[in-house]
Design a protein around this motif. Structure first.
Motif, PDB file in Angstrom:
ATOM      1  N   PHE A 438       0.838  -1.203   0.000  1.00  0.00           N
ATOM      2  CA  PHE A 438       0.000   0.000   0.000  1.00  0.00           C
ATOM      3  C   PHE A 438       0.875   1.256   0.000  1.00  0.00           C
ATOM      4  N   GLN A 439       2.008   1.183   0.701  1.00  0.00           N
ATOM      5  CA  GLN A 439       2.929   2.314   0.731  1.00  0.00           C
ATOM      6  C   GLN A 439       3.519   2.559  -0.661  1.00  0.00           C
ATOM      7  N   MET A 440       3.829   1.488  -1.372  1.00  0.00           N
ATOM      8  CA  MET A 440       4.327   1.632  -2.740  1.00  0.00           C
ATOM      9  C   MET A 440       3.272   2.289  -3.632  1.00  0.00           C
ATOM     10  N   LEU A 441       2.023   1.881  -3.473  1.00  0.00           N
ATOM     11  CA  LEU A 441       0.937   2.458  -4.273  1.00  0.00           C
ATOM     12  C   LEU A 441       0.745   3.934  -3.962  1.00  0.00           C
ATOM     13  N   ALA A 442       0.770   4.271  -2.667  1.00  0.00           N
ATOM     14  CA  ALA A 442       0.582   5.669  -2.278  1.00  0.00           C
ATOM     15  C   ALA A 442       1.704   6.546  -2.816  1.00  0.00           C
ATOM     16  N   SER A 443       2.911   5.997  -2.880  1.00  0.00           N
ATOM     17  CA  SER A 443       4.052   6.772  -3.369  1.00  0.00           C
ATOM     18  C   SER A 443       3.939   7.081  -4.861  1.00  0.00           C
ATOM     19  N   LEU A 444       3.122   6.296  -5.579  1.00  0.00           N
ATOM     20  CA  LEU A 444       2.928   6.551  -7.013  1.00  0.00           C
ATOM     21  C   LEU A 444       2.091   7.807  -7.250  1.00  0.00           C
ATOM     22  N   GLU A 445       1.263   8.167  -6.233  1.00  0.00           N
ATOM     23  CA  GLU A 445       0.393   9.352  -6.313  1.00  0.00           C
ATOM     24  C   GLU A 445      -0.435   9.334  -7.596  1.00  0.00           C
ATOM     25  N   GLY A 446      -1.035   8.178  -7.859  1.00  0.00           N
ATOM     26  CA  GLY A 446      -1.876   8.036  -9.047  1.00  0.00           C
ATOM     27  C   GLY A 446      -3.287   8.537  -8.825  1.00  0.00           C
ATOM     28  N   THR A 447      -4.190   8.156  -9.723  1.00  0.00           N
ATOM     29  CA  THR A 447      -5.575   8.639  -9.640  1.00  0.00           C
ATOM     30  C   THR A 447      -6.308   8.060  -8.438  1.00  0.00           C
ATOM     31  N   LYS A 448      -5.807   6.967  -7.894  1.00  0.00           N
ATOM     32  CA  LYS A 448      -6.443   6.340  -6.736  1.00  0.00           C
ATOM     33  C   LYS A 448      -5.683   6.644  -5.445  1.00  0.00           C
ATOM     34  N   LEU A 449      -5.021   7.800  -5.400  1.00  0.00           N
ATOM     35  CA  LEU A 449      -4.216   8.146  -4.228  1.00  0.00           C
ATOM     36  C   LEU A 449      -5.049   8.136  -2.946  1.00  0.00           C
ATOM     37  N   ALA A 450      -6.236   8.729  -2.988  1.00  0.00           N
ATOM     38  CA  ALA A 450      -7.058   8.823  -1.778  1.00  0.00           C
ATOM     39  C   ALA A 450      -7.417   7.441  -1.246  1.00  0.00           C
ATOM     40  N   SER A 451      -7.868   6.533  -2.126  1.00  0.00           N
ATOM     41  CA  SER A 451      -8.244   5.196  -1.667  1.00  0.00           C
ATOM     42  C   SER A 451      -7.015   4.381  -1.273  1.00  0.00           C
ATOM     43  N   ASP A 452      -5.901   4.571  -1.984  1.00  0.00           N
ATOM     44  CA  ASP A 452      -4.667   3.867  -1.612  1.00  0.00           C
ATOM     45  C   ASP A 452      -4.190   4.314  -0.231  1.00  0.00           C
ATOM     46  N   THR A 453      -4.258   5.618   0.024  1.00  0.00           N
ATOM     47  CA  THR A 453      -3.840   6.135   1.329  1.00  0.00           C
ATOM     48  C   THR A 453      -4.783   5.664   2.424  1.00  0.00           C
TER      49      THR A 453
END
Length: 668
Positions: A438-453
């Protein structure tokens, strides 16, 4: 949720071949061989909304605009007047012209669109042809697609969990969902066709209790709706079906109109042990219609499930039953193959026989060569839909390079997190791997940043609760949670639901830090108390900033926010005597709201926990205000006694031990 549909009926004929139901595990493993009873669904407009079908209130808005246009065109005085720019202006014009009663536009300025719906069809759009024309103008049947609710409902019918579907809707999505599985049910789309319906059906059946788009008369007017209630045949049919039904599930239906609700109420009085599950979009039992509450309070075995989106509910239900997505989702050509046989007439010409043979050849070729090879993502998603999270994660992990692909990484991380939450004995290493991803996904700051965070923070909070209180692990993790929430807030709109949710998480972390300081060996020193007070003040400010937004956007999270804010205020009352009275007064008001909500909606352990928290306010009041000590201790004692009774009823030993310890302290 899975207990809703543990009943299942046997098939009248064998349709096991070629339907895409060759599945393993879960409730569906021997789905076609076991007969365990029957269930019935009543679906309303809320089930069709995601398919683009307008709700009654939306139809009333459009009808108001159309009526105003017609009346203005027929009135020479108003023929050249400005055209209303929206439905509210159109309704006001109809009221001013004497065409619609003023009661449909209360003084608070909120039009009663849902009530206006029946009035319009009773008094203005009376002819069946005009009614159908209005509905047809609002619904493009050629573009209308099947939504997930009806796809899943069709599968429940196909697997014989459900034998009868009642619908108050004019659309034919129930029928489409069932036909997609290869079954053509018995259909009654008007009172005159009820003779087709059986109380003990050997074949699935659909009843349009208010008529459909294609029947002679749409049953939308007051008189037509009441006719449903007064029809002796429908009354007898409803009672007969419900006698043979293990459970009635009501979803997407407000229960606000008289006809169907009167029939259900009569049945509930005649069958007091009839099992009913009312699945509601509303977040609070108090917001259900009066008729819905009356039904749920009649007899025994009446349950409600709140704050449900129809598509999401059906998806979870199929998952918890172990069914997963409908069979035709995985094998879209299976139904075509099943229905490919065309019986030639006895005297068929060579041409006719050749055409039939050609069709069968094409279908066989399409089935053999036309199906898309499943990807790992497809297979993982299907397993997730059946709550087989471990298998889903394994499917993705088979690709050694999955972390380089955002969608695969997200599927794997969420599967690990869901697996962890579902495990009887939770493995922290699985949670830690999910957090890492999840931390890797949040670091991408993609379109799903809010749900990833959000997922990252929720997973970290799960870990926080399981870490030892000693050492630096908890403080470091709390700092990371706060940092993630603050970063996400910079990427979303100020004042949005996502922003408020992150503000709530930041407050939660600060409150946890303050609680940890309280347990510190030096917690009684002036320095530690000042640090606690500062953290609690920051937490209070963040909760107060998030609460107005959450109250509008997420009622359940708002309840959590109120309870946490009340807790922070209670702690501050101990640390800051000057503002203690004001803080305790605000905390009492918030806790009372939480208590009232919990009593209505979660009358078990959550309610008992809220009672315990509320009692703490009176305990502190007794300490801070000796003049009120006796009354405050009596209040705390009464709340704790009520919590004690609940813990005893649900056999919660830890809860009993906690509340009894608090009662002993009060007595001392």
């Amino acid at each position: 949720m899975r207990d809703i549909l543990r009943a299942r009926a046997p098939l009248a004929v064998d349709q096991t071949k070629g339907t895409g139901d060759e599945r393993e595990g879960g409730e569906a493993e021997d789905v076609r061989r076991e007969g365990r009873g029957t269930a019935m669904f009543l679906v309303g407009a809320g089930c069709s909304k995601s398919a683009g079908i307008p709700l009654a209130s939306e139809i009333a808005r459009e009808a108001s605009v159309a009526l105003e246009r017609d009346y203005r065109a027929a009135d020479p005085v108003r023929a050249g007047s400005p055209v209303p720019s929206n439905a509210v202006e159109a309704l006001n014009a109809l009221i001013e012209g004497g065409h619609v009663p003023a009661r449909f536009m209360p003084k608070d300025g909120a039009p009663r669109w849902a009530d206006l719906y029946s009035y319009v069809f009773s008094e203005h759009i009376k002819h069946p042809n005009h009614q159908r024309a209005l509905i047809a103008s609002l619904v493009d049947t050629e573009k209308l697609g099947l939504n997930w609710s009806h796809a899943c409902l069709g599968e429940l019918v196909n697997l014989r969990f459900v034998h009868t579907v009642l619908t108050t809707n004019f659309d034919q999505l129930v029928l489409k969902g069932i036909i997609r599985t290869g079954i053509i049910p018995v259909v009654a789309d008007g009172l005159e066709s009820l003779i087709r319906i059986s109380a003990k059906p050997r074949w699935p059946q659909v009843v349009h209790v208010h008529g459909s788009m294609h029947t002679y008369e749409l049953r939308n007017s007051y008189d037509a709706l009441r006719e449903t209630e007064d029809d002796a045949g429908l009354q007898s049919l409803m009672l007969s079906i419900l006698k043979e039904t293990t459970v009635l599930v009501v979803i997407g239906y407000s229960g606000g109109e008289e006809g169907v609700m009167s029939l259900l109420q009569q049945a509930a009085r005649s069958l007091p042990r009839m099992v009913v599950y009312w699945v509601a979009h509303e977040s609070d039992y108090a917001n259900l219609s009066e008729r819905a509450r009356d039904l749920l309070e009649t007899g025994e075995y009446k349950y409600f499930i709140l704050d449900q989106d129809s598509d999401d509910f059906f998806n979870k239900l199929l998952g918890e039953l172990g069914v997963g997505p409908p069979g035709w989702i995985k094998r879209p050509l299976a139904v075509l193959e099943q229905q490919a046989k065309i019986a030639p007439p006895p005297t068929a010409s060579d041409d006719v026989q050749a055409l039939i043979d050609a069709y069968a050849d094409r279908v066989r070729f399409a089935v053999k060569h036309g199906e898309l090879q499943d990807t790992a993502e497809m297979e993982a998603t299907e397993r997730r839909s059946a709550n087989r999270f471990s298998e889903a994660a394994e499917k993705i992990a088979a690709d050694a390079d999955y972390r380089a692909h955002e969608r695969k990484l997200r599927l794997h991380a969420t599967s690990l997190f869901d697996l962890f939450k579902a495990m009887p004995e939770q493995d922290l290493s699985i949670l830690e791997r999910a957090i890492e991803e999840f931390q890797m996904l949040a670091s991408l700051e993609g379109t799903k940043l809010a749900s990833d965070t959000k997922n990252l923070i929720e997973a970290r909070l799960e870990l926080y609760d399981r870490l030892p209180d000693e050492g630096d692990q908890r403080p470091e993790l709390a700092d990371r949670i706060a940092a993630s929430a603050a970063l996400a807030q910079t990427r979303v709109a100020l004042g949005s639901r996502e922003w408020a949710l992150m503000e709530h998480y930041r407050a939660e972390v600060m409150q946890q830090k303050a609680e940890r300081l309280k347990r510190d060996a030096n917690g009684g020193t002036s320095e530690i108390q000042q640090r606690r007070a500062k953290l609690l003040t920051e937490a209070r400010n963040s909760y107060e900033a998030a609460l107005p937004v959450l109250s509008l956007e997420d009622v359940i999270k708002a309840k959590e926010c109120k309870e946490a804010l009340a807790g922070a205020l209670t702690e501050l009352a101990e640390l800051r005597p000057r503002t203690a009275k004001a803080n305790l007064r605000q905390a009492k008001a918030l806790f009372q709201e939480v208590i009232d909500f919990a009593r209505r909606n979660t009358p078990g352990m959550k309610y008992a926990g809220a009672l315990e928290n509320f009692a703490e306010v009176f305990v502190i009041t007794a300490k801070r205000h000796p003049e009120d000590a006796r009354a405050a201790r009596d209040e705390a004692r009464a709340l704790l006694r009520e919590a004690e009774n609940i813990y005893h009823e649900v056999d919660d030993v830890d809860g009993l031990r906690s509340v009894q310890s608090k009662l002993t302290t009060i007595e001392e």
